[in-house]
Design a protein around this motif. Structure first.
Motif, mmCIF file in Angstrom:
data_model
loop_
_atom_site.group_PDB
_atom_site.id
_atom_site.type_symbol
_atom_site.label_atom_id
_atom_site.label_comp_id
_atom_site.label_asym_id
_atom_site.label_seq_id
_atom_site.Cartn_x
_atom_site.Cartn_y
_atom_site.Cartn_z
ATOM 1 N N ILE A 82 0.836 -1.208 0.000
ATOM 2 C CA ILE A 82 0.000 0.000 0.000
ATOM 3 C C ILE A 82 0.875 1.264 0.000
ATOM 4 C CG2 ILE A 82 -1.695 1.308 1.368
ATOM 5 C CD1 ILE A 82 -2.699 -1.569 2.309
ATOM 6 N N ALA A 83 1.928 1.261 0.828
ATOM 7 C CA ALA A 83 2.827 2.426 0.875
ATOM 8 C C ALA A 83 3.496 2.649 -0.479
ATOM 9 C CB ALA A 83 3.870 2.223 1.972
ATOM 10 N N ARG A 84 3.903 1.552 -1.106
ATOM 11 C CA ARG A 84 4.549 1.647 -2.417
ATOM 12 C C ARG A 84 3.592 2.263 -3.441
ATOM 13 N NH1 ARG A 84 6.339 -3.387 -2.377
ATOM 14 N NH2 ARG A 84 4.767 -4.215 -3.820
ATOM 15 N N LYS A 85 2.347 1.838 -3.384
ATOM 16 C CA LYS A 85 1.352 2.360 -4.321
ATOM 17 C C LYS A 85 1.148 3.861 -4.094
ATOM 18 C CE LYS A 85 0.475 -0.891 -7.010
ATOM 19 N NZ LYS A 85 0.811 -0.682 -8.421
ATOM 20 N N PHE A 86 0.968 4.279 -2.856
ATOM 21 C CA PHE A 86 0.790 5.709 -2.565
ATOM 22 C C PHE A 86 1.974 6.508 -3.118
ATOM 23 C CE2 PHE A 86 -3.048 5.882 -0.385
ATOM 24 C CZ PHE A 86 -3.094 5.204 0.824
#
Ligand SMILES: [Zn+2]
Length: 310
Positions: A82-86
């Motif tokens: 999720i952090a990577r996507k953001f």
């Protein structure tokens, strides 16, 4: 989300392009019109919502990672995805770590550069109960959350919203639930709790209609009413006062107006059968389109109105 039996009992209850590191993965349908310098007018128009992209997130979380029990490696994997996507959309991120059940759980917080600190929190939980892949509860909510972040990146609403993926929403061995959102509320501090405009929890939105705008009633209902009144121009909605069943609970208990978007109970809830195959993709899409309609209308006037009612 509480077990059916308990709730049943209760109910009836962020220039452009290269200005901030690598070119964001936005698939823009229009090139960003302005740089992200503070005070510069951002483009108002949001990108189109993609259910195809949303379903890719559901696949990754529910099938690729599987059951994501709080403070266990799978929840951690989900937080990294999720952090990577953001970050790939151009958002800055931080991870709020906290201890639960003898381990470490996390919240992933994303904000657009130069955005306001205390606008609206839009969030959803990334963990699941044991043995359940959690396609509906709550990969569906995280998928809509990531899509809202993508479509509003370098656009006006991004300046007023913090996107948060919460850990440890489900009950754990410490006998508590909503630990991640409680940590977030605690770490806001007194001033932050006073200033934060409101909170939206997107939780279990992929199997059932109409979509429910629910609130515990512990705080002013201005956010729940506004989200409900805007979204029902676009999708079938119902309004409900209900239990402290999602991450809006800790915010509302602190007096911060909140709402919990939810598509209602379904037989796969908290079961091994809460799989991608049993998800209603058209209901994920309905939620994405409906919330995009609301998000596009988020402005400073709305945030000020939310604050005024305390
Ligand atoms: Zn849930």
């Amino acid at each position: 989300m509480w077990s059916t039996a308990i709730v049943g009992l209760l109910l009836a209850t962020a220039c452009a392009d290269g200005a901030i590191g690598p070119t964001p993965d936005l698939a823009t349908d229009r090139t960003p019109s302005t740089s992200v310098a503070a005070g510069t007018q951002l483009d108002e128009e949001l990108r189109h919502y993609s259910n195809e992209r949303a379903m890719k997130h559901v696949e990754k979380l529910a099938r690729g990672i599987g059951p994501r029990v709080r403070a266990k490696p799978a929840e951690w994997k989900a937080s990294r995805y999720i952090a990577r996507k953001f970050r790939s959309y151009g958002y800055e991120t931080k991870v709020q770590k906290f201890s639960v059940d003898g381990g470490t759980s996390r919240n992933v917080v994303a904000w657009w550069p130069d955005s306001r600190k205390y606008g609206l929190v839009v969030g959803g939980h990334m963990d699941t109960v044991r043995r359940s892949p959690g396609a509906n509860d709550n990969a569906s909510g995280i998928a809509v959350l990531l899509e809202m972040a993508r479509i509003s990146a370098d656009r006006e609403p991004a300046r007023l919203v913090r996107f948060v993926a919460f850990g440890a929403e489900e009950f754990g061995t410490n006998g508590q639930h909503h630990n991640g959102s409680q940590v977030y509320v605690n770490r806001l501090g007194k001033g932050g709790r006073k200033w934060l405009g409101g909170m939206v929890s997107i939780d279990m939105v992929g199997n059932g209609r109409p979509l429910i705008a629910a609130t515990t009633g512990m705080a002013p209902q201005v956010v729940a009413r506004t989200v409900y009144n805007k979204m029902r121009n676009k999708v079938a909605m119902s309004y409900r006062i209900t239990c402290d069943c999602s991450d809006n609970g800790p915010f509302e208990r602190a007096g911060i107006p909140g709402v919990f978007l939810w598509s209602g109970f379904e037989p796969n809830h908290h079961e091994p059968t809460d799989t991608v195959a049993n998800l209603e993709q058209k209901h994920v899409r309905r939620t994405g389109l409906g919330f995009r309609y609301f998000l596009k209308r988020v402005d400073l006037g709305m945030i000020r109105r939310f604050r005024r009612v305390r």
